[in-house]
Design a protein around this motif. Structure first.
Motif, mmCIF file in Angstrom:
data_model
loop_
_atom_site.group_PDB
_atom_site.id
_atom_site.type_symbol
_atom_site.label_atom_id
_atom_site.label_comp_id
_atom_site.label_asym_id
_atom_site.label_seq_id
_atom_site.Cartn_x
_atom_site.Cartn_y
_atom_site.Cartn_z
ATOM 1 N N TRP A 386 0.858 -1.178 0.000
ATOM 2 C CA TRP A 386 0.000 0.000 0.000
ATOM 3 C C TRP A 386 0.894 1.227 0.000
ATOM 4 N N LEU A 387 0.708 2.075 -1.013
ATOM 5 C CA LEU A 387 1.505 3.287 -1.150
ATOM 6 C C LEU A 387 0.642 4.500 -0.827
ATOM 7 N N PRO A 388 0.819 5.119 0.358
ATOM 8 C CA PRO A 388 0.083 6.347 0.667
ATOM 9 C C PRO A 388 0.595 7.485 -0.207
ATOM 10 N N LEU A 389 -0.284 8.397 -0.536
ATOM 11 C CA LEU A 389 0.063 9.467 -1.467
ATOM 12 C C LEU A 389 0.285 10.784 -0.738
ATOM 13 N N PRO A 390 1.306 11.509 -1.134
ATOM 14 C CA PRO A 390 1.524 12.835 -0.537
ATOM 15 C C PRO A 390 0.501 13.823 -1.071
ATOM 16 N N GLU A 391 0.229 14.849 -0.283
ATOM 17 C CA GLU A 391 -0.651 15.916 -0.767
ATOM 18 C C GLU A 391 0.050 16.643 -1.919
ATOM 19 N N PRO A 392 -0.691 17.111 -2.903
ATOM 20 C CA PRO A 392 -2.160 17.131 -2.982
ATOM 21 C C PRO A 392 -2.740 16.025 -3.870
ATOM 22 N N TRP A 393 -2.017 14.905 -4.046
ATOM 23 C CA TRP A 393 -2.490 13.840 -4.924
ATOM 24 C C TRP A 393 -3.765 13.194 -4.378
ATOM 25 N N SER A 394 -4.713 12.913 -5.262
ATOM 26 C CA SER A 394 -5.810 11.998 -4.950
ATOM 27 C C SER A 394 -5.491 10.670 -5.607
ATOM 28 N N ALA A 395 -6.186 9.612 -5.182
ATOM 29 C CA ALA A 395 -5.931 8.291 -5.752
ATOM 30 C C ALA A 395 -6.217 8.277 -7.250
ATOM 31 N N GLY A 396 -7.299 8.934 -7.649
ATOM 32 C CA GLY A 396 -7.652 8.962 -9.062
ATOM 33 C C GLY A 396 -6.625 9.708 -9.901
ATOM 34 N N GLN A 397 -6.157 10.858 -9.394
ATOM 35 C CA GLN A 397 -5.148 11.633 -10.119
ATOM 36 C C GLN A 397 -3.849 10.844 -10.279
ATOM 37 N N PHE A 398 -3.434 10.200 -9.181
ATOM 38 C CA PHE A 398 -2.170 9.471 -9.224
ATOM 39 C C PHE A 398 -2.273 8.267 -10.154
ATOM 40 N N THR A 399 -3.401 7.564 -10.089
ATOM 41 C CA THR A 399 -3.591 6.402 -10.957
ATOM 42 C C THR A 399 -3.545 6.809 -12.424
ATOM 43 N N ALA A 400 -4.185 7.923 -12.748
ATOM 44 C CA ALA A 400 -4.194 8.398 -14.131
ATOM 45 C C ALA A 400 -2.794 8.828 -14.569
ATOM 46 N N ALA A 401 -2.075 9.529 -13.698
ATOM 47 C CA ALA A 401 -0.726 9.974 -14.048
ATOM 48 C C ALA A 401 0.214 8.783 -14.215
ATOM 49 N N ALA A 402 0.068 7.790 -13.336
ATOM 50 C CA ALA A 402 0.900 6.590 -13.460
ATOM 51 C C ALA A 402 0.592 5.856 -14.763
#
Length: 456
Positions: A386-402
């Motif tokens: 499980w990778l917690p995300l730093p602010e200001p990332w949301s899970a959806g934003q990070f998934t899309a960027a990845a």
């Protein structure tokens, strides 16, 4: 950065020195310690600093150049390249770290082992007739015995006559909910198995999130939920939980079993990845045997296509769970049951499990090394983290960027047991589908993303 300033950190173990040095270089670029245009130390200077040969440094720089990280200029030195993209490596194809396909060492091939088993079965007329003509609504005795053996660990020894086979873990969860939850709520952790969420919603069962800490569900919080009334069943993942990769210590298991005993609720113990753990504590089913249905399976550990679920049910639950299995599939495919039984009996199952366990340990260590300092939750035996995300990332934003960077991860919002809850993290599968080098590149890409900001 002047060339003399960059000093690599410790090199990873178990890899050629030049490859490890290239990996450290990639990580420092991803973390921003090295930036486009920075000049690297000369071969001789870095060799002296690290205590290695000049040839080793030359090979490391050549490997880094092959990956697109650096470029050499005659007479000037070696420089970090500009425009190299995330982690310095453009991904030609997507690397799937969203699925959960536990890795396996290259010396063990489940497909080849399956072929050998099917060949032996084809030559066994008696066994063929048994699986081809099974008409009763009960699993064959040898298959139930294999299920009991597969579920056995620590102080838990289910009797074969209390074991049911299902068409995978998801079917086992659904049948257990159908049989035991009634119209009551299902209590689980805030982040939980999405299969449990899907089954509960399909059966119109409310799901209640119970607070947890790093050891799992909090006993006091569960006691409050049960005291409020309306809870029909408690869902627990004590070992290598999905998605949090945590394993509950024995004391927490005992405390939760005591709460459930006082509340007189059913417990559904969900343990599909348990066989990958090195030393599993007693399951809740061993601590609360009269009120716990224990569920495990084979797909994640033995072979994805061998979809056999195992339910070890207490006496009071056996008949209703068996009825739910019959209502939803009538009888689990005896052919799969026969393959499963033979693998358990002849040691193939343990051989595959050991190979996956070793591979999971190796990949987990790699991931924790690359993602160090990001607060990842990763049991050393887990095939995911499980990778917690730093602010200001949301899970959806990070998934899309990845995804745009060529790496697929599973957004945390898929695991939330409450519709109004947001999960600021992603699950990363250390999957068999990705080779070792591909996995490292993908993890470095994720590392690099955490040091950026979401697109505007």
């Amino acid at each position: 950065m002047p060339s003399s300033e960059w000093v690599p950190g410790p090199l990873p173990e178990g890899r050629p020195t030049y490859v490890g040095l290239a990996d450290v270089l990639a990580g420092d670029i991803a973390r921003g310690r090295l930036r486009p245009g920075d000049r690297l130390p000369t071969h001789r200077h870095l060799a002296r600093t690290l205590g290695v040969t000049v040839r080793t440094v030359a090979r490391a720089y050549a490997e880094a150049e092959r990956r697109g990280l650096v470029g050499g200029e005659v007479g000037r030195g070696t420089f970090v390249r500009s425009g190299f993209g995330l982690a310095g490596v453009p991904a030609p194809t997507e690397t799937d770290l969203a699925s959960l396909h536990p890795p396996i060492t290259g010396t063990v091939d489940p497909a080849a082992l399956l072929g050998a088993t099917l060949g032996a079965l084809a030559a066994d007329r008696g066994a063929l007739r048994a699986v081809a003509t099974a008409e009763e609504s009960k699993d064959l005795p040898a298959h139930r015995a294999a299920g009991a053996a597969w579920a056995t660990h620590a102080g838990f020894r289910p009797a074969p006559e209390r074991v049911l086979l299902t068409s995978g873990a998801q079917h086992a969860l659904t049948a257990s909910l159908l049989a035991l939850a009634g119209t009551g709520a299902v209590a689980t952790t805030p982040l939980t198995n999405p299969g449990l969420i899907a089954a509960a919603r399909q059966l119109a069962l409310p799901v209640v999130a119970v607070d947890c800490d790093e050891d799992g569900m909090l006993p006091d919080a569960l006691a409050e939920v049960c005291a409020a009334g309306g809870t029909g069943l408690v869902h627990l993942q004590p070992t290598l939980a999905n998605p949090g990769a945590r394993t509950m210590p024995p004391r927490r298991r005992a405390a939760l079993a005591e709460v459930c005993a006082r509340a007189n609720v059913w417990v559904l113990e969900d343990d599909p990845l348990g066989p990958l753990a090195d030393r599993r504590p007693d399951p809740v089913a061993a601590l609360l045997p009269d009120r716990t249905c224990y569920v495990t399976s084979t797909a994640k550990v033995l072979a994805l296509g061998l979809r056999i679920g195992v339910v070890a049910a207490p006496e009071a639950a056996y008949a209703p769970v068996a009825a739910a299995v019959r209502a939803t599939t009538w009888l689990t495919a005896p052919l799969l049951g026969e393959v499963f039984a033979r693998w358990v009996d002849d040691g193939t199952a343990e051989r595959i499990t050991a190979a996956r366990r070793a591979a999971a340990h190796s990949r987990n260590a790699t991931a924790r090394e690359i993602l160090a300092g990001l607060g990842v939750r990763a049991d050393p035996a887990a095939p995911h983290l499980w990778l917690p995300l730093p602010e200001p990332w949301s899970a959806g934003q990070f998934t899309a960027a990845a995804r745009d960077a060529g790496v697929l991860v599973s957004p945390g919002d898929e695991y939330t047991s409450s519709r109004g809850q947001a999960a600021f993290g992603v699950r990363v599968g250390l999957n068999a589908d990705a080779g070792d080098d591909e996995l490292r590149r993908a993890l470095l890409t994720l590392l690099s993303l955490t040091h950026t900001r979401p697109p505007a």
